[in-house]
Design a protein around this motif. Structure first.
Motif, PDB file in Angstrom:
ATOM      1  N   ARG A  40       5.445  -4.729   3.077  1.00 17.56           N
ATOM      2  CA  ARG A  40       6.016  -5.576   2.030  1.00 17.56           C
ATOM      3  C   ARG A  40       7.263  -4.991   1.394  1.00 17.56           C
ATOM      4  O   ARG A  40       8.103  -5.728   0.882  1.00 17.56           O
ATOM      5  N   HIS A  41       7.412  -3.669   1.439  1.00 20.50           N
ATOM      6  CA  HIS A  41       8.476  -3.048   0.648  1.00 20.50           C
ATOM      7  C   HIS A  41       9.473  -2.215   1.453  1.00 20.50           C
ATOM      8  O   HIS A  41      10.437  -1.710   0.875  1.00 20.50           O
ATOM      9  N   GLN A  42       9.261  -2.055   2.747  1.00 20.14           N
ATOM     10  CA  GLN A  42      10.209  -1.289   3.556  1.00 20.14           C
ATOM     11  C   GLN A  42      11.453  -2.135   3.811  1.00 20.14           C
ATOM     12  O   GLN A  42      11.384  -3.168   4.486  1.00 20.14           O
ATOM     13  N   PRO A  43      12.631  -1.752   3.305  1.00 20.53           N
ATOM     14  CA  PRO A  43      13.830  -2.573   3.495  1.00 20.53           C
ATOM     15  C   PRO A  43      14.410  -2.440   4.896  1.00 20.53           C
ATOM     16  O   PRO A  43      14.445  -1.347   5.459  1.00 20.53           O
ATOM     17  N   LYS A  44      14.848  -3.556   5.448  1.00 21.67           N
ATOM     18  CA  LYS A  44      15.499  -3.536   6.759  1.00 21.67           C
ATOM     19  C   LYS A  44      16.856  -2.842   6.689  1.00 21.67           C
ATOM     20  O   LYS A  44      17.354  -2.345   7.693  1.00 21.67           O
ATOM     21  N   THR A  45      17.459  -2.847   5.512  1.00 24.47           N
ATOM     22  CA  THR A  45      18.809  -2.286   5.358  1.00 24.47           C
ATOM     23  C   THR A  45      18.796  -0.810   4.985  1.00 24.47           C
ATOM     24  O   THR A  45      19.840  -0.238   4.657  1.00 24.47           O
ATOM     25  N   SER A  46      17.621  -0.181   5.014  1.00 27.56           N
ATOM     26  CA  SER A  46      17.551   1.252   4.739  1.00 27.56           C
ATOM     27  C   SER A  46      18.419   2.011   5.740  1.00 27.56           C
ATOM     28  O   SER A  46      18.391   1.739   6.939  1.00 27.56           O
ATOM     29  N   ARG A  47      19.195   2.975   5.247  1.00 30.08           N
ATOM     30  CA  ARG A  47      20.102   3.736   6.104  1.00 30.08           C
ATOM     31  C   ARG A  47      19.854   5.229   5.949  1.00 30.08           C
ATOM     32  O   ARG A  47      19.662   5.725   4.838  1.00 30.08           O
ATOM     33  N   GLY A  48      19.909   5.928   7.056  1.00 34.39           N
ATOM     34  CA  GLY A  48      19.779   7.366   7.057  1.00 34.39           C
ATOM     35  C   GLY A  48      21.069   8.015   7.527  1.00 34.39           C
ATOM     36  O   GLY A  48      22.076   7.345   7.772  1.00 34.39           O
ATOM     37  N   LEU A  49      21.018   9.322   7.678  1.00 35.22           N
ATOM     38  CA  LEU A  49      22.206  10.074   8.072  1.00 35.22           C
ATOM     39  C   LEU A  49      22.778   9.565   9.387  1.00 35.22           C
ATOM     40  O   LEU A  49      24.004   9.505   9.579  1.00 35.22           O
ATOM     41  N   GLU A  50      21.904   9.150  10.299  1.00 36.42           N
ATOM     42  CA  GLU A  50      22.348   8.705  11.619  1.00 36.42           C
ATOM     43  C   GLU A  50      23.162   7.419  11.572  1.00 36.42           C
ATOM     44  O   GLU A  50      23.852   7.075  12.534  1.00 36.42           O
ATOM     45  N   ASP A  51      23.124   6.714  10.464  1.00 31.09           N
ATOM     46  CA  ASP A  51      23.834   5.439  10.347  1.00 31.09           C
ATOM     47  C   ASP A  51      25.251   5.582   9.797  1.00 31.09           C
ATOM     48  O   ASP A  51      25.964   4.588   9.660  1.00 31.09           O
ATOM     49  N   ARG A 106      29.142   7.803   9.542  1.00 30.33           N
ATOM     50  CA  ARG A 106      30.105   8.476  10.411  1.00 30.33           C
ATOM     51  C   ARG A 106      30.033   9.995  10.287  1.00 30.33           C
ATOM     52  O   ARG A 106      30.136  10.707  11.274  1.00 30.33           O
ATOM     53  N   VAL A 107      29.914  10.512   9.075  1.00 27.51           N
ATOM     54  CA  VAL A 107      29.821  11.955   8.865  1.00 27.51           C
ATOM     55  C   VAL A 107      28.349  12.334   8.829  1.00 27.51           C
ATOM     56  O   VAL A 107      27.602  11.894   7.957  1.00 27.51           O
ATOM     57  N   LYS A 108      27.915  13.130   9.797  1.00 28.58           N
ATOM     58  CA  LYS A 108      26.498  13.446   9.960  1.00 28.58           C
ATOM     59  C   LYS A 108      26.176  14.923   9.767  1.00 28.58           C
ATOM     60  O   LYS A 108      25.011  15.284   9.607  1.00 28.58           O
ATOM     61  N   ASP A 109      27.182  15.775   9.827  1.00 25.10           N
ATOM     62  CA  ASP A 109      26.934  17.209   9.703  1.00 25.10           C
ATOM     63  C   ASP A 109      26.751  17.586   8.231  1.00 25.10           C
ATOM     64  O   ASP A 109      27.600  17.279   7.394  1.00 25.10           O
ATOM     65  N   ILE A 110      25.637  18.238   7.914  1.00 24.80           N
ATOM     66  CA  ILE A 110      25.389  18.687   6.549  1.00 24.80           C
ATOM     67  C   ILE A 110      26.183  19.959   6.297  1.00 24.80           C
ATOM     68  O   ILE A 110      26.100  20.924   7.071  1.00 24.80           O
ATOM     69  N   ARG A 111      26.964  19.974   5.256  1.00 22.06           N
ATOM     70  CA  ARG A 111      27.875  21.086   4.983  1.00 22.06           C
ATOM     71  C   ARG A 111      27.120  22.378   4.678  1.00 22.06           C
ATOM     72  O   ARG A 111      26.103  22.368   3.975  1.00 22.06           O
ATOM     73  N   PRO A 149      38.544   6.014   4.980  1.00 23.31           N
ATOM     74  CA  PRO A 149      37.296   5.286   4.713  1.00 23.31           C
ATOM     75  C   PRO A 149      37.275   3.921   5.380  1.00 23.31           C
ATOM     76  O   PRO A 149      38.308   3.280   5.555  1.00 23.31           O
ATOM     77  N   ARG A 150      36.087   3.490   5.768  1.00 15.29           N
ATOM     78  CA  ARG A 150      35.861   2.163   6.328  1.00 15.29           C
ATOM     79  C   ARG A 150      34.786   1.485   5.496  1.00 15.29           C
ATOM     80  O   ARG A 150      33.607   1.563   5.801  1.00 15.29           O
ATOM     81  N   PHE A 151      35.209   0.841   4.424  1.00 19.46           N
ATOM     82  CA  PHE A 151      34.261   0.254   3.493  1.00 19.46           C
ATOM     83  C   PHE A 151      33.580  -0.978   4.083  1.00 19.46           C
ATOM     84  O   PHE A 151      34.183  -1.739   4.840  1.00 19.46           O
ATOM     85  N   LYS A 152      32.320  -1.168   3.712  1.00 13.13           N
ATOM     86  CA  LYS A 152      31.544  -2.300   4.182  1.00 13.13           C
ATOM     87  C   LYS A 152      32.162  -3.610   3.684  1.00 13.13           C
ATOM     88  O   LYS A 152      32.464  -3.764   2.511  1.00 13.13           O
ATOM     89  N   ASN A 153      32.369  -4.560   4.624  1.00  9.49           N
ATOM     90  CA  ASN A 153      32.893  -5.898   4.293  1.00  9.49           C
ATOM     91  C   ASN A 153      34.223  -5.841   3.545  1.00  9.49           C
ATOM     92  O   ASN A 153      34.488  -6.651   2.646  1.00  9.49           O
ATOM     93  N   PHE A 154      35.049  -4.874   3.870  1.00  8.61           N
ATOM     94  CA  PHE A 154      36.354  -4.723   3.225  1.00  8.61           C
ATOM     95  C   PHE A 154      37.466  -4.922   4.252  1.00  8.61           C
ATOM     96  O   PHE A 154      37.377  -4.409   5.367  1.00  8.61           O
ATOM     97  N   PRO A 155      38.516  -5.697   3.873  1.00  9.47           N
ATOM     98  CA  PRO A 155      38.676  -6.427   2.613  1.00  9.47           C
ATOM     99  C   PRO A 155      37.799  -7.679   2.593  1.00  9.47           C
ATOM    100  O   PRO A 155      37.483  -8.242   3.648  1.00  9.47           O
ATOM    101  N   LEU A 156      37.416  -8.115   1.403  1.00 14.12           N
ATOM    102  CA  LEU A 156      36.557  -9.279   1.289  1.00 14.12           C
ATOM    103  C   LEU A 156      37.245 -10.536   1.817  1.00 14.12           C
ATOM    104  O   LEU A 156      38.433 -10.758   1.571  1.00 14.12           O
ATOM    105  N   GLN A 157      36.501 -11.336   2.546  1.00 16.76           N
ATOM    106  CA  GLN A 157      36.981 -12.625   3.044  1.00 16.76           C
ATOM    107  C   GLN A 157      36.370 -13.725   2.171  1.00 16.76           C
ATOM    108  O   GLN A 157      35.155 -13.929   2.182  1.00 16.76           O
TER     109      GLN A 157
END
Length: 312
Positions: A220-231, A233-238, A251-259
């Motif tokens: 009931r509560h697990q979101p489909k849009t949950s994102r982890g490190l693998e999702d 571009r930068v994956k290496d932990i400093r 940067p490549r912002f989500k849904n940018f620029p807005l349509q």
């Protein structure tokens, strides 16, 4: 009806100003109990298989968590981590106040060698190779905080109301490293009634009832849009502490620029009259703003598949 728990597999009395990092596996129950009563408890929690995913008090929502509420993990994961199966009325919770630290007592009382939650957390998680930087804002149990009418916040404005034998039960919805500690500032506040007391922690094995309940919470509560490190571009932990820009990074912002598409909506006379009434109530500065606001207000109030409030 309360689910049947499995057998007790861990039982420990935490002496004052101590804590314990302990694994709790998916479907098991962690119980945190008052031994004498009146003891504030601070709580951190991590995904046992990825310490970068941890309990996040902000996404969990609401200052006063209570029975049947969920505890969520940090963005952008935002996954259900724990479910509160039992919590007595005596347990006032607070997810705003940070755990106390040494500088607090230096500033407030001129004491440089005082017990504190930050140091206790750090010692506990050190057993698993984590550092003081890996502590996070705590889930505070039995903390009677409040606000004044002018907005001032007091983390321990009232005496602790915890009673001997009172307990909170957390159902693990993933494998976690749970870290409950006795608050180290108890002798300087009403948070623990100006004294230090022990607490008890127990872990109960999973059962058929708990497995069913765990799977239901996740479904009931697990979101489909949950994102982890693998999702991302930068994956290496400093490991380098000093920050510097990555060469060529843009940067490549989500849904940018807005349509944005504009279209006209024809309203009946009654619809338009109702729209004016909404604007008079403060919903929108003009017709376009009022109609858009009304539609979205209706949507977030009615389309909720998760069964929990949608953040506004």
């Amino acid at each position: 009806m309360r689910p049947e728990y499995g057998k007790t597999r861990f039982d420990l009395i935490l002496k004052p100003v101590s804590g314990k990092a302990v694994p709790v596996y998916k479907g098991e129950v962690l119980r945190i109990a008052q031994v004498e009563g009146g003891q504030c408890v601070d709580f951190n929690c991590y995904n046992l298989h990825d310490y970068k995913e941890h309990m996040a008090v902000g996404p969990s929502g609401g200052l006063r968590k209570k029975k049947d509420d969920l505890v969520m993990t940090n963005p952008a994961r935002n996954r259900p981590m724990l479910a509160i199966l039992e919590m007595p009325e005596s347990c006032v919770t607070d997810i705003i106040a940070p755990g106390c630290s040494a500088p607090v007592f230096e500033r407030r009382a001129g004491i440089e060698a005082h017990t504190n939650c930050q140091d206790t957390f750090s010692e506990c998680i050190g057993e698993y190779g984590l550092t003081p930087d890996d502590t996070h804002n705590s889930f505070n149990l039995w903390m009677n905080s409040s606000w004044t009418s002018d907005g001032k916040y007091y983390s321990s404005s009232d005496r602790n109301t915890g009673k001997k034998g009172d307990y909170v039960d957390f159902l693990a919805l993933m494998d976690v490293l749970a870290v409950p500690v006795t608050c180290g500032g108890g002798d300087f506040s009403r948070g623990s009634n100006y004294w230090f007391k022990p607490i008890q922690i127990q872990i109960f094995k999973t059962s058929d009832d708990l497995n069913v309940l765990t799977n239901d919470y996740i479904a009931r509560h697990q979101p489909k849009t949950s994102r982890g490190l693998e999702d991302y571009r930068v994956k290496d932990i400093r490991t380098q502490r000093e920050l510097e820009a990555l060469a060529g990074y843009a940067p490549r912002f989500k849904n940018f620029p807005l349509q944005i598409s504009e279209f006209a909506i024809e309203l009946t006379d009654d619809d338009y009259l109702n729209l004016q009434k909404l604007q008079q109530m403060g919903l929108g500065d003009d017709d376009e703003d009022g109609l858009r606001s009304a539609v979205i207000e209706w949507y977030i109030s009615n389309y909720n598949t998760a069964g929990s409030p949608i953040p506004r």
